[in-house]
Write an enzyme that holds these catalytic residues in place. Structure first.
Site, PDB file in Angstrom:
ATOM      1  N   LEU A   1       8.990   3.522   6.594  1.00 48.04           N
ATOM      2  CA  LEU A   1       7.916   3.508   7.600  1.00 48.04           C
ATOM      3  C   LEU A   1       6.745   4.389   7.187  1.00 48.04           C
ATOM      4  N   THR A   2       6.089   4.016   6.112  1.00 52.04           N
ATOM      5  CA  THR A   2       4.790   4.611   5.785  1.00 52.04           C
ATOM      6  C   THR A   2       3.796   4.106   6.826  1.00 52.04           C
TER       7      THR A   2
ATOM      8  N   THR B   1       3.309  -9.528  -7.856  1.00 53.59           N
ATOM      9  CA  THR B   1       1.990 -10.016  -7.467  1.00 53.59           C
ATOM     10  C   THR B   1       1.264 -10.658  -8.647  1.00 53.59           C
ATOM     11  N   ASP B   2       0.361 -11.581  -8.329  1.00 57.79           N
ATOM     12  CA  ASP B   2      -0.464 -12.175  -9.393  1.00 57.79           C
ATOM     13  C   ASP B   2      -1.394 -11.143 -10.031  1.00 57.79           C
ATOM     14  N   GLU B   3      -1.603 -10.004  -9.331  1.00 64.13           N
ATOM     15  CA  GLU B   3      -2.555  -9.009  -9.852  1.00 64.13           C
ATOM     16  C   GLU B   3      -2.102  -8.393 -11.169  1.00 64.13           C
TER      17      GLU B   3
ATOM     18  N   TYR C   1      -2.821   0.157  -8.562  1.00 63.05           N
ATOM     19  CA  TYR C   1      -1.808  -0.623  -7.833  1.00 63.05           C
ATOM     20  C   TYR C   1      -1.153  -1.652  -8.753  1.00 63.05           C
ATOM     21  N   SER C   2      -1.986  -2.484  -9.401  1.00 65.35           N
ATOM     22  CA  SER C   2      -1.394  -3.559 -10.200  1.00 65.35           C
ATOM     23  C   SER C   2      -0.683  -2.999 -11.431  1.00 65.35           C
TER      24      SER C   2
ATOM     25  N   LYS D   1       2.710  -2.094 -10.225  1.00 66.42           N
ATOM     26  CA  LYS D   1       3.534  -3.289 -10.035  1.00 66.42           C
ATOM     27  C   LYS D   1       3.971  -3.856 -11.396  1.00 66.42           C
TER      28      LYS D   1
ATOM     29  N   ASN E   1      -2.702 -13.947  -2.877  1.00 64.46           N
ATOM     30  CA  ASN E   1      -3.020 -13.268  -1.603  1.00 64.46           C
ATOM     31  C   ASN E   1      -2.420 -13.997  -0.401  1.00 64.46           C
ATOM     32  N   ASN E   2      -1.740 -13.228   0.446  1.00 61.17           N
ATOM     33  CA  ASN E   2      -1.155 -13.773   1.670  1.00 61.17           C
ATOM     34  C   ASN E   2      -2.050 -13.503   2.874  1.00 61.17           C
TER      35      ASN E   2
ATOM     36  N   ASP F   1     -19.402  -2.194  -4.724  1.00 64.90           N
ATOM     37  CA  ASP F   1     -18.235  -2.940  -5.181  1.00 64.90           C
ATOM     38  C   ASP F   1     -17.041  -2.009  -5.420  1.00 64.90           C
TER      39      ASP F   1
ATOM     40  N   GLY G   1     -13.477  -1.655 -10.894  1.00 63.61           N
ATOM     41  CA  GLY G   1     -12.472  -2.484 -11.585  1.00 63.61           C
ATOM     42  C   GLY G   1     -12.109  -3.751 -10.842  1.00 63.61           C
TER      43      GLY G   1
HETATM   44  P1  NAD Z   1       2.800  -3.724   3.210  1.00 58.31           P
HETATM   45  O1  NAD Z   1       1.977  -2.597   2.685  1.00 58.31           O
HETATM   46  O2  NAD Z   1       2.343  -4.445   4.434  1.00 58.31           O
HETATM   47  O3  NAD Z   1       4.296  -3.219   3.510  1.00 58.31           O
HETATM   48  C1  NAD Z   1       4.983  -2.398   2.628  1.00 58.31           C
HETATM   49  C2  NAD Z   1       6.246  -1.898   3.319  1.00 58.31           C
HETATM   50  O4  NAD Z   1       6.977  -1.074   2.386  1.00 58.31           O
HETATM   51  C3  NAD Z   1       5.985  -1.033   4.558  1.00 58.31           C
HETATM   52  O5  NAD Z   1       6.833  -1.411   5.613  1.00 58.31           O
HETATM   53  C4  NAD Z   1       6.295   0.380   4.081  1.00 58.31           C
HETATM   54  O6  NAD Z   1       6.743   1.248   5.122  1.00 58.31           O
HETATM   55  C5  NAD Z   1       7.386   0.121   3.049  1.00 58.31           C
HETATM   56  N1  NAD Z   1       7.477   1.197   2.064  1.00 58.31           N
HETATM   57  C6  NAD Z   1       6.466   1.741   1.337  1.00 58.31           C
HETATM   58  N2  NAD Z   1       6.916   2.731   0.565  1.00 58.31           N
HETATM   59  C7  NAD Z   1       8.259   2.809   0.774  1.00 58.31           C
HETATM   60  C8  NAD Z   1       9.290   3.643   0.268  1.00 58.31           C
HETATM   61  N3  NAD Z   1       9.038   4.614  -0.626  1.00 58.31           N
HETATM   62  N4  NAD Z   1      10.557   3.449   0.702  1.00 58.31           N
HETATM   63  C9  NAD Z   1      10.832   2.474   1.631  1.00 58.31           C
HETATM   64  N5  NAD Z   1       9.876   1.680   2.160  1.00 58.31           N
HETATM   65  C10 NAD Z   1       8.612   1.838   1.738  1.00 58.31           C
HETATM   66  O7  NAD Z   1       2.983  -4.727   1.988  1.00 58.31           O
HETATM   67  P2  NAD Z   1       2.943  -6.325   1.980  1.00 58.31           P
HETATM   68  O8  NAD Z   1       1.540  -6.784   1.932  1.00 58.31           O
HETATM   69  O9  NAD Z   1       3.868  -6.835   3.014  1.00 58.31           O
HETATM   70  O10 NAD Z   1       3.565  -6.591   0.530  1.00 58.31           O
HETATM   71  C11 NAD Z   1       4.987  -6.625   0.353  1.00 58.31           C
HETATM   72  C12 NAD Z   1       5.279  -6.835  -1.116  1.00 58.31           C
HETATM   73  O11 NAD Z   1       4.691  -8.055  -1.559  1.00 58.31           O
HETATM   74  C13 NAD Z   1       4.717  -5.737  -2.025  1.00 58.31           C
HETATM   75  O12 NAD Z   1       5.664  -5.478  -3.022  1.00 58.31           O
HETATM   76  C14 NAD Z   1       3.462  -6.351  -2.607  1.00 58.31           C
HETATM   77  O13 NAD Z   1       3.192  -5.826  -3.882  1.00 58.31           O
HETATM   78  C15 NAD Z   1       3.841  -7.819  -2.669  1.00 58.31           C
HETATM   79  N6  NAD Z   1       2.737  -8.789  -2.557  1.00 58.31           N
HETATM   80  C16 NAD Z   1       1.851  -8.722  -1.514  1.00 58.31           C
HETATM   81  C17 NAD Z   1       0.862  -9.712  -1.390  1.00 58.31           C
HETATM   82  C18 NAD Z   1      -0.117  -9.693  -0.242  1.00 58.31           C
HETATM   83  O14 NAD Z   1      -1.048 -10.517  -0.242  1.00 58.31           O
HETATM   84  N7  NAD Z   1       0.015  -8.837   0.738  1.00 58.31           N
HETATM   85  C19 NAD Z   1       0.778 -10.737  -2.343  1.00 58.31           C
HETATM   86  C20 NAD Z   1       1.704 -10.754  -3.406  1.00 58.31           C
HETATM   87  C21 NAD Z   1       2.684  -9.791  -3.492  1.00 58.31           C
HETATM   88  O1  DAU Z   2      -3.227 -11.073  -5.065  1.00 58.54           O
HETATM   89  C1  DAU Z   2      -2.168 -10.460  -4.393  1.00 58.54           C
HETATM   90  C2  DAU Z   2      -2.624  -9.137  -3.832  1.00 58.54           C
HETATM   91  O2  DAU Z   2      -3.469  -9.435  -2.725  1.00 58.54           O
HETATM   92  C3  DAU Z   2      -1.470  -8.238  -3.396  1.00 58.54           C
HETATM   93  O3  DAU Z   2      -0.719  -7.882  -4.535  1.00 58.54           O
HETATM   94  C4  DAU Z   2      -1.990  -6.972  -2.702  1.00 58.54           C
HETATM   95  O4  DAU Z   2      -0.909  -6.205  -2.211  1.00 58.54           O
HETATM   96  C5  DAU Z   2      -2.881  -7.394  -1.545  1.00 58.54           C
HETATM   97  O5  DAU Z   2      -3.440  -6.246  -0.935  1.00 58.54           O
HETATM   98  C6  DAU Z   2      -3.994  -8.317  -2.045  1.00 58.54           C
HETATM   99  O6  DAU Z   2      -4.897  -7.591  -2.918  1.00 58.54           O
HETATM  100  P1  DAU Z   2      -6.485  -7.783  -2.809  1.00 58.54           P
HETATM  101  O7  DAU Z   2      -7.132  -6.583  -3.375  1.00 58.54           O
HETATM  102  O8  DAU Z   2      -6.897  -9.112  -3.328  1.00 58.54           O
HETATM  103  O9  DAU Z   2      -6.616  -7.836  -1.190  1.00 58.54           O
HETATM  104  P2  DAU Z   2      -7.673  -7.208  -0.180  1.00 58.54           P
HETATM  105  O10 DAU Z   2      -7.412  -7.805   1.159  1.00 58.54           O
HETATM  106  O11 DAU Z   2      -7.781  -5.731  -0.286  1.00 58.54           O
HETATM  107  O12 DAU Z   2      -9.062  -7.810  -0.716  1.00 58.54           O
HETATM  108  C7  DAU Z   2      -9.258  -9.211  -0.849  1.00 58.54           C
HETATM  109  C8  DAU Z   2     -10.637  -9.393  -1.473  1.00 58.54           C
HETATM  110  O13 DAU Z   2     -11.633  -8.996  -0.514  1.00 58.54           O
HETATM  111  C9  DAU Z   2     -10.886  -8.542  -2.688  1.00 58.54           C
HETATM  112  O14 DAU Z   2     -11.696  -9.268  -3.608  1.00 58.54           O
HETATM  113  C10 DAU Z   2     -11.662  -7.342  -2.153  1.00 58.54           C
HETATM  114  C11 DAU Z   2     -12.430  -7.930  -1.006  1.00 58.54           C
HETATM  115  N1  DAU Z   2     -12.717  -7.027   0.129  1.00 58.54           N
HETATM  116  C12 DAU Z   2     -11.653  -6.367   0.680  1.00 58.54           C
HETATM  117  C13 DAU Z   2     -11.844  -5.519   1.732  1.00 58.54           C
HETATM  118  C14 DAU Z   2     -10.672  -4.770   2.349  1.00 58.54           C
HETATM  119  C15 DAU Z   2     -13.995  -6.892   0.630  1.00 58.54           C
HETATM  120  O15 DAU Z   2     -14.951  -7.518   0.128  1.00 58.54           O
HETATM  121  N2  DAU Z   2     -14.186  -6.052   1.688  1.00 58.54           N
HETATM  122  C16 DAU Z   2     -13.165  -5.334   2.254  1.00 58.54           C
HETATM  123  O16 DAU Z   2     -13.405  -4.555   3.216  1.00 58.54           O
END
Ligand code: NAD
Ligand code: DAU
Length: 340
Positions: free
Chosen positions: A35-36, A126-128, A151-152, A155, A180-181, A273, A276
């Site tokens: 629970l971060t 992740t695709d990143e 981050y990437s 990962k 991206n989800n 921007d 990176g």
């Molecule tokens: P999120 O940030 O919403 O959730 C992460 C969860 O991990 C949280 O519940 C947090 O409390 C828990 N956590 C963090 N550090 C921890 C620790 N040390 N021990 C136990 N729990 C911990 O993340 P999300 O967007 O749901 O992504 C989930 C996974 O999917 C990640 O591994 C991310 O890299 C991957 N992913 C995300 C996306 C996206 O678009 N969000 C896309 C592709 C892959």
């Molecule tokens: O591709 C998968 C990844 O998608 C996951 O691994 C990551 O956990 C997830 O956070 C996401 O990464 P992005 O960096 O692509 O997501 P984010 O929502 O932060 O940003 C999406 C795009 O929008 C990116 O090009 C940055 C841009 N952006 C984001 C924010 C938060 C903006 O222009 N303005 C903003 O305020």
């Protein structure tokens, strides 16, 4: 089947818990999450009394705690989602990213191996990790890793550890790399929920750079169905890309949100921007389709409006996240049980 999910209180993890409870009625789920700020047990409200669901608050970097959880629950499958997930935060300070994403993955791999190398370990990446694309082409599973953000990079480090666990110890691992989800329960620091929340409150919408960065958006339930498919049918040692074949420049996504909410484009603010900043992501998901039969079920044209409506209908959820009150939920639900 006993399944241990890490990060089950986060965005994708909580959607996955609901999905598995519904789709696999004879499975037992243990949700391991520290629970971060990103973990929100309100996402799982109502499951507390479900005999097939157990929540354990623990840090995946805490070897003693993780080993004890594995010894008690003896999972057949680990679905590893826990991570620090926000690129912007990793640029400000990467230490938690290295700790959780790299060290935490190693602790989990070792704990899983202690139960036997048959334990299926699904590593959600992740695709990143592939870096960035130009105007053409897509990431395939053989695209070299070239991460550009802390981050990437963290990962990619975790992916390498999972690969090594298979090659060295014969562990039953699979790696998924998704685009991206979007969907319910996403923390409003990420593009889509942030833009919805700001537009709704008539606040500026911060668009990084020229807004022409491209992302390949996938509805979160499609990611969940892909993870279940890989868990059940994936070949050990393999990597599977997951994507929606659904590329959009950021600015177009922002405009769609404004249009749906009937808000003016004058709310858009072009800001400095992201350092990176990856220009374009696009996933070639033909392997998971060809080999495992998975394909997405949702279309952006309908799932994005449905997602916007979800955030409008759950304004209190957004407000409790923004004010920090969501963090009281754990104590309220589990506090008395812990002390008794
Ligand atoms: P999120 O940030 O919403 O959730 C992460 C969860 O991990 C949280 O519940 C947090 O409390 C828990 N956590 C963090 N550090 C921890 C620790 N040390 N021990 C136990 N729990 C911990 O993340 P999300 O967007 O749901 O992504 C989930 C996974 O999917 C990640 O591994 C991310 O890299 C991957 N992913 C995300 C996306 C996206 O678009 N969000 C896309 C592709 C892959
Ligand atoms: O591709 C998968 C990844 O998608 C996951 O691994 C990551 O956990 C997830 O956070 C996401 O990464 P992005 O960096 O692509 O997501 P984010 O929502 O932060 O940003 C999406 C795009 O929008 C990116 O090009 C940055 C841009 N952006 C984001 C924010 C938060 C903006 O222009 N303005 C903003 O305020």
């Amino acid at each position: 089947m006993r399944v241990l999910i890490t990060g089950g209180a986060g965005f994708i993890g909580s959607n996955l818990v609901h999905y598995l409870i519904r789709e696999r009625p004879d499975w037992e789920l243990v949700n391991l999450d520290v629970l971060t700020y990103a973990g929100n047990l309100e996402n799982l409200a109502g499951l507390e009394s479900n005999p097939r669901y157990t929540f354990v608050k623990a840090d995946i970097t805490d070897g003693d705690a993780v080993r004890a959880i594995f010894a008690e629950h003896k999972p057949d499958v680990v679905l590893h989602l826990a991570a620090e997930s926000h690129v912007d935060r990793s640029i400000l300070d990467s230490s938690a990213f290295i700790r959780t994403n790299v060290l935490g993955t190693q602790v989990l791999l070792d704990a899983a191996r202690s139960l036997g190398t048959d334990t299926r370990f699904v590593h959600v990446s992740t695709d990143e990790v592939y870096g960035t694309l130009g105007a053409d082409g897509k990431f395939t599973e053989s695209t070299p890793l070239a991460p550009n953000s802390p981050y990437s990079a963290s990962k990619a480090g975790s992916d390498c550890l999972v690969r090594a666990a298979h090659e060295t110890f014969g562990m039953n691992t699979v790696i998924t790399r998704c685009s991206n989800n979007y969907g319910p329960f996403q923390f409003p620091e990420k593009l889509i929920p942030l833009m919805i929340a700001n537009a709704r409150a008539d606040k500026d919408l911060p668009v990084y750079g020229d807004g022409m960065q491209v992302r390949d958006w996938l509805y979160v339930e499609d990611h969940c169905s892909a993870l279940l498919t890989v868990l059940e049918k994936g070949t050990a040692g393999e990597v599977y890309n997951i994507g929606g074949n659904n590329e959009w420049p950021n600015i177009e996504v922002v405009r769609l949100i404004l249009k749906h909410l009937d808000k003016p484009e004058s709310l858009i603010r072009y800001v400095q921007d992201r350092p990176g900043h990856d220009r374009r992501y696009a996933i070639d998901a033909s392997k998971i389709h060809r080999e495992l039969g998975w394909r997405p079920a949702y279309r952006f044209e309908t799932a994005l409006p449905a997602t916007i409506e979800w955030y409008l209908e759950h304004g209190e959820w957004v407000e409790r996240v923004q004010t920090g009150r969501y963090q009281e939920y754990y104590e309220n639900q589990y506090g008395s049980r812990l002390s008794s």
